[in-house]
Design a protein around this motif. Sequence first.
Motif, PDB file in Angstrom:
ATOM      1  N   GLU A  29       0.827  -1.204   0.000  1.00  0.00           N
ATOM      2  CA  GLU A  29       0.000   0.000   0.000  1.00  0.00           C
ATOM      3  C   GLU A  29       0.865   1.259   0.000  1.00  0.00           C
ATOM      4  N   ALA A  89       5.222   1.310  -9.678  1.00  0.00           N
ATOM      5  CA  ALA A  89       5.660   0.494  -8.533  1.00  0.00           C
ATOM      6  C   ALA A  89       6.955  -0.251  -8.849  1.00  0.00           C
ATOM      7  N   LYS A 146       2.309   1.745  -3.475  1.00  0.00           N
ATOM      8  CA  LYS A 146       1.279   2.285  -4.372  1.00  0.00           C
ATOM      9  C   LYS A 146       1.078   3.786  -4.129  1.00  0.00           C
TER      10      LYS A 146
END
Length: 159
Positions: A39, A52, A42
């Motif tokens: 997360e 990424a 991202k």
Amino acid sequence: MQKAKKREKIFQSVKEPKREHLIPLLQEIQESEGYISPEAVKALGQFLRLPASKIYGVATFYNQFRFKPIGKYHIQVCRGTACHVKGSSSVMQTLAHEFHLKPGETTRDGLFSLEVVACLGACGLAPVVSINGEFYANMTGPKLVTLLRKLQRKETQNN
């Protein structure tokens, strides 16, 4: 959600997002969250407008970045020349045998994680083990077991 808010605060410290901010931001995220989560990658990618794959490419190049949560007690065993000669391999064998803990792993209870490091810079104290940044000199397998069992008891009493 809490982590996302912390990340936003970190991102706000950057006036103009640029690729050159990648490593400092990765360091701050890891400091805040304990590791670099998918997360976080991202969110950082969106913030810096980087894929990424680029972020992982940079982060995996440096061994300072972790992609899994570490235990409450982060154990670092030095494998530098002095520590190796003085028996750090037996310390590693003891951790594997007594705690089923191998480099890069965390115990099931989340209490201990193990990292092997090339050098802790304390050769005169070899073999050296660091737990959450505190150094323990002339470490042996039995001494480390005693120390870790004491930490386990402390955690059991606190819970």
